[in-house]
Motif scaffolding. Sequence first.
Motif, PDB file in Angstrom:
ATOM      1  N   LEU A   1      17.772  -0.473  27.157  1.00 40.04           N
ATOM      2  CA  LEU A   1      18.679  -0.207  28.275  1.00 40.04           C
ATOM      3  C   LEU A   1      19.103   1.253  28.356  1.00 40.04           C
ATOM      4  N   HIS A   2      18.381   2.120  27.692  1.00 46.17           N
ATOM      5  CA  HIS A   2      18.730   3.542  27.667  1.00 46.17           C
ATOM      6  C   HIS A   2      18.805   4.112  29.084  1.00 46.17           C
ATOM      7  N   GLY A   3      19.872   4.829  29.358  1.00 39.30           N
ATOM      8  CA  GLY A   3      20.026   5.480  30.647  1.00 39.30           C
ATOM      9  C   GLY A   3      20.811   4.686  31.667  1.00 39.30           C
ATOM     10  N   PHE A   4      21.010   3.386  31.412  1.00 38.79           N
ATOM     11  CA  PHE A   4      21.783   2.580  32.363  1.00 38.79           C
ATOM     12  C   PHE A   4      22.619   1.508  31.674  1.00 38.79           C
ATOM     13  N   ASP A   5      22.677   1.553  30.343  1.00 41.43           N
ATOM     14  CA  ASP A   5      23.443   0.535  29.616  1.00 41.43           C
ATOM     15  C   ASP A   5      24.934   0.657  29.857  1.00 41.43           C
ATOM     16  N   LYS A   6      25.409   1.847  30.222  1.00 42.77           N
ATOM     17  CA  LYS A   6      26.842   2.030  30.451  1.00 42.77           C
ATOM     18  C   LYS A   6      27.240   1.715  31.885  1.00 42.77           C
ATOM     19  N   GLN A   7      26.266   1.478  32.727  1.00 42.56           N
ATOM     20  CA  GLN A   7      26.553   1.248  34.139  1.00 42.56           C
ATOM     21  C   GLN A   7      26.848  -0.220  34.454  1.00 42.56           C
ATOM     22  N   PHE A   8      26.406  -1.106  33.557  1.00 43.54           N
ATOM     23  CA  PHE A   8      26.551  -2.540  33.822  1.00 43.54           C
ATOM     24  C   PHE A   8      27.064  -3.265  32.583  1.00 43.54           C
ATOM     25  N   ASP A   9      27.782  -4.358  32.835  1.00 42.99           N
ATOM     26  CA  ASP A   9      28.261  -5.225  31.761  1.00 42.99           C
ATOM     27  C   ASP A   9      27.315  -6.398  31.544  1.00 42.99           C
ATOM     28  N   VAL A  10      26.691  -6.838  32.640  1.00 42.77           N
ATOM     29  CA  VAL A  10      25.844  -8.023  32.614  1.00 42.77           C
ATOM     30  C   VAL A  10      24.527  -7.703  33.323  1.00 42.77           C
ATOM     31  N   PHE A  11      23.427  -8.117  32.689  1.00 45.31           N
ATOM     32  CA  PHE A  11      22.107  -7.943  33.293  1.00 45.31           C
ATOM     33  C   PHE A  11      21.579  -9.340  33.601  1.00 45.31           C
ATOM     34  N   THR A  12      21.594  -9.708  34.880  1.00 46.37           N
ATOM     35  CA  THR A  12      21.370 -11.103  35.230  1.00 46.37           C
ATOM     36  C   THR A  12      19.922 -11.434  35.598  1.00 46.37           C
ATOM     37  N   GLN A  13      19.100 -10.419  35.854  1.00 44.15           N
ATOM     38  CA  GLN A  13      17.665 -10.658  36.002  1.00 44.15           C
ATOM     39  C   GLN A  13      16.932  -9.436  35.468  1.00 44.15           C
ATOM     40  N   LEU A  14      16.357  -9.595  34.290  1.00 43.20           N
ATOM     41  CA  LEU A  14      15.698  -8.481  33.616  1.00 43.20           C
ATOM     42  C   LEU A  14      14.279  -8.248  34.114  1.00 43.20           C
ATOM     43  N   ASP A  15      13.614  -9.296  34.553  1.00 44.22           N
ATOM     44  CA  ASP A  15      12.180  -9.213  34.829  1.00 44.22           C
ATOM     45  C   ASP A  15      11.876  -8.568  36.170  1.00 44.22           C
ATOM     46  N   THR A  16      10.661  -8.024  36.246  1.00 48.17           N
ATOM     47  CA  THR A  16      10.092  -7.481  37.479  1.00 48.17           C
ATOM     48  C   THR A  16       8.756  -8.167  37.695  1.00 48.17           C
ATOM     49  N   ASN A  17       8.505  -8.611  38.924  1.00 45.15           N
ATOM     50  CA  ASN A  17       7.378  -9.506  39.164  1.00 45.15           C
ATOM     51  C   ASN A  17       6.498  -9.029  40.313  1.00 45.15           C
ATOM     52  N   PHE A  18       5.892  -7.851  40.147  1.00 45.40           N
ATOM     53  CA  PHE A  18       4.978  -7.333  41.159  1.00 45.40           C
ATOM     54  C   PHE A  18       3.721  -6.786  40.484  1.00 45.40           C
ATOM     55  N   PRO A  19       2.798  -7.689  40.117  1.00 43.93           N
ATOM     56  CA  PRO A  19       1.582  -7.270  39.436  1.00 43.93           C
ATOM     57  C   PRO A  19       0.658  -6.482  40.382  1.00 43.93           C
ATOM     58  N   PRO A  20      -0.276  -5.720  39.804  1.00 49.34           N
ATOM     59  CA  PRO A  20      -0.536  -5.685  38.354  1.00 49.34           C
ATOM     60  C   PRO A  20       0.292  -4.656  37.592  1.00 49.34           C
ATOM     61  N   SER A  21       0.722  -3.576  38.261  1.00 49.12           N
ATOM     62  CA  SER A  21       1.363  -2.478  37.536  1.00 49.12           C
ATOM     63  C   SER A  21       2.872  -2.617  37.427  1.00 49.12           C
ATOM     64  N   LYS A  22       3.458  -3.498  38.222  1.00 49.80           N
ATOM     65  CA  LYS A  22       4.914  -3.630  38.228  1.00 49.80           C
ATOM     66  C   LYS A  22       5.320  -5.040  37.831  1.00 49.80           C
ATOM     67  N   CYS A  23       4.851  -5.448  36.681  1.00 50.07           N
ATOM     68  CA  CYS A  23       5.196  -6.771  36.178  1.00 50.07           C
ATOM     69  C   CYS A  23       5.580  -6.657  34.712  1.00 50.07           C
ATOM     70  N   TYR A  24       6.834  -7.002  34.399  1.00 50.93           N
ATOM     71  CA  TYR A  24       7.290  -6.929  33.012  1.00 50.93           C
ATOM     72  C   TYR A  24       8.449  -7.893  32.828  1.00 50.93           C
ATOM     73  N   TYR A  25       8.381  -8.680  31.757  1.00 47.02           N
ATOM     74  CA  TYR A  25       9.401  -9.682  31.435  1.00 47.02           C
ATOM     75  C   TYR A  25      10.007  -9.362  30.074  1.00 47.02           C
ATOM     76  N   PRO A  26      11.096  -8.587  30.050  1.00 47.68           N
ATOM     77  CA  PRO A  26      11.724  -8.255  28.764  1.00 47.68           C
ATOM     78  C   PRO A  26      12.138  -9.475  27.959  1.00 47.68           C
ATOM     79  N   GLN A  27      12.542 -10.559  28.642  1.00 54.49           N
ATOM     80  CA  GLN A  27      12.969 -11.766  27.934  1.00 54.49           C
ATOM     81  C   GLN A  27      11.797 -12.473  27.261  1.00 54.49           C
ATOM     82  N   ILE A  28      10.582 -11.977  27.505  1.00 50.73           N
ATOM     83  CA  ILE A  28       9.391 -12.461  26.809  1.00 50.73           C
ATOM     84  C   ILE A  28       8.790 -11.352  25.943  1.00 50.73           C
ATOM     85  N   GLN A  29       8.674 -10.170  26.531  1.00 51.77           N
ATOM     86  CA  GLN A  29       7.907  -9.093  25.923  1.00 51.77           C
ATOM     87  C   GLN A  29       8.716  -8.107  25.095  1.00 51.77           C
TER      88      GLN A  29
END
Length: 237
Positions: A87-115
Amino acid sequence: LSSAFHLNVTCWGQSKKAGDAETKRKAGKTKRNHPPILVMGMPKSGTTSISDFFQCNGFRASHQYCGVVGFCGLAIRDNLQQQLPPLHGFDKQFDVFTQLDTNFPPSKCYYPQIQALEEIHQHYPNTTLILNTRNSSAWLNSVSKWHGMRGRLTQCDLPGFPEGVGKKDEEMLEFYQNHLERIREFAKRYPSHHLIEVSINDEKAGDILASAFHLNATCWGQSNKAGDSKTNMKPRK
């Protein structure tokens, strides 16, 4: 007053309501000194409702986007590639992160709650985790209708869910159940995390969250209930 002046009685109390809204808006900008709260479930499992719940209670909540860095998932991926905390660079901006994943393959797909589970524990060993669950059939139906999400998800090439898998309903349901077990096992392996599991199907979901975080349960509501759509969705730049 309406009787005395022959006016509309429904106008009474509007100033107070506006004041309450302003109070909540200002409260949402309050900085909180605690580890971040991370929502670890799948998209289309009440993430918008959870975000709205925390914002209503005065928390600064992100949902898919993390301010100027854009997509939370991609920002986390980029940080890890540079050997920085997730969360470097934005961890102080939010208290809660309610959707971590990004779902636009192939280059814009990442699931932190998995990866990025190990990195999350490494840098935030005391963070509270929310495992948001949903009836699996309802989840499958929602994902299948929501802006082409199912098709995009099958192209993400995630660990345990390679590209092309997910065209069959049973493959999607297995992926969903496996993820729930993944988070439960993660919390057991690292008990320093406080795991709050809540089903958005539960009529007491708001009470469960309110009790866990000592918040106002009346802030709970199910967002996007009528929002399942078959239209395409393009990533925001």
